[in-house]
Design a protein around this motif. Sequence first.
Motif, PDB file in Angstrom:
ATOM      1  N   GLN A 158       4.654  19.112  38.737  1.00  0.00           N
ATOM      2  CA  GLN A 158       5.412  19.945  39.690  1.00  0.00           C
ATOM      3  C   GLN A 158       4.541  20.454  40.848  1.00  0.00           C
ATOM      4  N   LEU A 159       3.526  19.654  41.205  1.00  0.00           N
ATOM      5  CA  LEU A 159       2.668  20.027  42.326  1.00  0.00           C
ATOM      6  C   LEU A 159       3.422  19.938  43.647  1.00  0.00           C
ATOM      7  N   SER A 160       4.277  18.903  43.782  1.00  0.00           N
ATOM      8  CA  SER A 160       5.070  18.749  45.013  1.00  0.00           C
ATOM      9  C   SER A 160       5.994  19.950  45.197  1.00  0.00           C
ATOM     10  N   GLN A 161       6.658  20.312  44.110  1.00  0.00           N
ATOM     11  CA  GLN A 161       7.605  21.427  44.146  1.00  0.00           C
ATOM     12  C   GLN A 161       6.904  22.720  44.581  1.00  0.00           C
ATOM     13  N   LYS A 162       5.709  22.919  44.046  1.00  0.00           N
ATOM     14  CA  LYS A 162       4.925  24.116  44.373  1.00  0.00           C
ATOM     15  C   LYS A 162       4.543  24.114  45.858  1.00  0.00           C
ATOM     16  N   LEU A 163       4.119  22.944  46.365  1.00  0.00           N
ATOM     17  CA  LEU A 163       3.715  22.840  47.770  1.00  0.00           C
ATOM     18  C   LEU A 163       4.904  23.041  48.702  1.00  0.00           C
ATOM     19  N   THR A 164       6.055  22.462  48.349  1.00  0.00           N
ATOM     20  CA  THR A 164       7.273  22.682  49.149  1.00  0.00           C
ATOM     21  C   THR A 164       7.566  24.175  49.249  1.00  0.00           C
ATOM     22  N   HIS A 165       7.523  24.851  48.118  1.00  0.00           N
ATOM     23  CA  HIS A 165       7.805  26.292  48.084  1.00  0.00           C
ATOM     24  C   HIS A 165       6.788  27.073  48.930  1.00  0.00           C
ATOM     25  N   GLN A 166       5.503  26.717  48.808  1.00  0.00           N
ATOM     26  CA  GLN A 166       4.459  27.410  49.585  1.00  0.00           C
ATOM     27  C   GLN A 166       4.686  27.240  51.089  1.00  0.00           C
ATOM     28  N   LEU A 167       4.960  26.003  51.507  1.00  0.00           N
ATOM     29  CA  LEU A 167       5.139  25.735  52.941  1.00  0.00           C
ATOM     30  C   LEU A 167       6.352  26.468  53.500  1.00  0.00           C
ATOM     31  N   LEU A 168       7.487  26.390  52.795  1.00  0.00           N
ATOM     32  CA  LEU A 168       8.686  27.089  53.268  1.00  0.00           C
ATOM     33  C   LEU A 168       8.432  28.598  53.344  1.00  0.00           C
ATOM     34  N   SER A 169       7.791  29.144  52.327  1.00  0.00           N
ATOM     35  CA  SER A 169       7.528  30.593  52.289  1.00  0.00           C
ATOM     36  C   SER A 169       6.607  31.018  53.416  1.00  0.00           C
ATOM     37  N   THR A 225       9.799  16.357  47.887  1.00  0.00           N
ATOM     38  CA  THR A 225       9.952  16.557  46.449  1.00  0.00           C
ATOM     39  C   THR A 225      11.178  15.811  45.925  1.00  0.00           C
ATOM     40  N   GLU A 226      12.187  16.502  45.366  1.00  0.00           N
ATOM     41  CA  GLU A 226      13.305  15.761  44.752  1.00  0.00           C
ATOM     42  C   GLU A 226      14.126  14.977  45.773  1.00  0.00           C
ATOM     43  N   LEU A 227      14.010  15.342  47.055  1.00  0.00           N
ATOM     44  CA  LEU A 227      14.741  14.618  48.107  1.00  0.00           C
ATOM     45  C   LEU A 227      13.996  13.349  48.542  1.00  0.00           C
ATOM     46  N   ASN A 228      12.752  13.209  48.085  1.00  0.00           N
ATOM     47  CA  ASN A 228      11.933  12.050  48.447  1.00  0.00           C
ATOM     48  C   ASN A 228      11.496  11.307  47.172  1.00  0.00           C
ATOM     49  N   ASP A 229      12.370  11.315  46.174  1.00  0.00           N
ATOM     50  CA  ASP A 229      12.011  10.815  44.849  1.00  0.00           C
ATOM     51  C   ASP A 229      12.820   9.572  44.488  1.00  0.00           C
ATOM     52  N   GLY A 258       7.466  14.372  52.289  1.00  0.00           N
ATOM     53  CA  GLY A 258       6.472  13.983  51.296  1.00  0.00           C
ATOM     54  C   GLY A 258       6.700  14.622  49.939  1.00  0.00           C
ATOM     55  N   GLY A 259       5.871  14.210  48.997  1.00  0.00           N
ATOM     56  CA  GLY A 259       6.008  14.708  47.631  1.00  0.00           C
ATOM     57  C   GLY A 259       7.123  13.991  46.889  1.00  0.00           C
ATOM     58  N   PHE A 260       7.233  14.272  45.584  1.00  0.00           N
ATOM     59  CA  PHE A 260       8.273  13.670  44.750  1.00  0.00           C
ATOM     60  C   PHE A 260       8.383  14.521  43.490  1.00  0.00           C
ATOM     61  N   SER A 261       9.223  14.122  42.548  1.00  0.00           N
ATOM     62  CA  SER A 261       9.404  14.909  41.319  1.00  0.00           C
ATOM     63  C   SER A 261       8.291  14.563  40.326  1.00  0.00           C
ATOM     64  N   ASP A 262       7.085  15.047  40.622  1.00  0.00           N
ATOM     65  CA  ASP A 262       5.935  14.706  39.771  1.00  0.00           C
ATOM     66  C   ASP A 262       5.907  15.594  38.523  1.00  0.00           C
ATOM     67  N   PRO A 304      13.314  32.425  47.483  1.00  0.00           N
ATOM     68  CA  PRO A 304      13.021  31.028  47.164  1.00  0.00           C
ATOM     69  C   PRO A 304      14.255  30.255  46.729  1.00  0.00           C
ATOM     70  N   GLN A 305      14.301  29.006  47.131  1.00  0.00           N
ATOM     71  CA  GLN A 305      15.279  28.073  46.574  1.00  0.00           C
ATOM     72  C   GLN A 305      14.694  26.669  46.671  1.00  0.00           C
ATOM     73  N   SER A 306      15.154  25.774  45.825  1.00  0.00           N
ATOM     74  CA  SER A 306      14.584  24.430  45.797  1.00  0.00           C
ATOM     75  C   SER A 306      15.014  23.664  47.046  1.00  0.00           C
ATOM     76  N   ALA A 307      14.267  22.598  47.341  1.00  0.00           N
ATOM     77  CA  ALA A 307      14.606  21.748  48.488  1.00  0.00           C
ATOM     78  C   ALA A 307      16.016  21.187  48.321  1.00  0.00           C
ATOM     79  N   GLY A 308      16.356  20.791  47.094  1.00  0.00           N
ATOM     80  CA  GLY A 308      17.689  20.240  46.828  1.00  0.00           C
ATOM     81  C   GLY A 308      18.797  21.232  47.136  1.00  0.00           C
ATOM     82  N   ASP A 309      18.632  22.475  46.683  1.00  0.00           N
ATOM     83  CA  ASP A 309      19.637  23.517  46.956  1.00  0.00           C
ATOM     84  C   ASP A 309      19.749  23.783  48.453  1.00  0.00           C
TER      85      ASP A 309
END
Length: 311
Positions: A134-145, A162-166, A127-131, A13-18
């Motif tokens: 952290q639901l967006s962050q969780k969904l980003t991680h789920q989709l990538l995984s 997520t943070e790239l769409n914030d 989609g998503g943002f820095s809510d 795992p890594q964040s969308a930003g990384d």
Amino acid sequence: MPLLVEGRRVRLPQSAGDLVRAHPPLEERARLLRGQSVQQVGPQGLLYVQQRELAVTSPKDGSISILGSDDATTCHIVVLRHTGNGATCLTHCDGSDTKAEVPLIVNSVKSFSDHAQCGRLELHLVGGFSDDRQLSQKLTHQLLSEFDRQEEDVHLVTLCVTELNDREENENHFPVIYGIAVNIKTAEIYRAAFQDRGPEEELRAARALTGGPMISIYDAKTEQLRIGPFSWEPFPHVDFWLQQDDKQILENFSTSPLAEPPHFVEHIRSTLMFLKKYPSPTNTLFPGNKALLYKKNEDGGLWEKISSPGS
């Protein structure tokens, strides 16, 4: 096989930003998409996809040339396209069952593919943002995984989540992009908003609000939109919810109350009214328990109901 960026396997795992910082072309693509002005998309050739719906078609489609969805706050809009035959799937994911939804998305595009064909699967996530939750962050991680777990190589081309769409305003966070469209013929993906969300907008919204799973709504072979038949249980305390003020509706029905578009509350109220009117839809909305079928009219603008198929 795994999720790839620029031909290399993504380390998760890594964040969308990384992830985008490690791959400058991804970062540039997200920047360009965020910088676009929003295009108002009319009904001509449009198939609008609601939450927990999936639609797939190809450039051979004579009726549909644009797939689109909007009103995504913590949700993500997913586009998967095969570059060989142009088969394109768009779906609006809310994180309810990502593990089951990703194989559906991949298989829907593969169903068009002749296996001898050149080309690759390209993935776009928006989609998503820095809510706060952290639901967006969780969904980003789920989709990538989950895309990383698929047998096929999936090439990640757009990541604007997520943070790239914030964006931040008065210490509150909001998405930059709420909606996108994809042109099936040209593969262009662009920021979009939609007036026409039909057909059967309330019926489809009611299915999602009552917890229905992801479904495919379009048959590209017959060029028909197919809705149902499906059922739901009577919505609990519907009269109570209809008496509540806007603030209560926002706080109880939204994953991100401060970031919702202006029409959110009106949309929830009309969906609740629909659920009150049809507590059990099987025979009232689907006569003979048959699907509702729609086709674009001759000039491709309006959806027209067609008679149900034989039993």
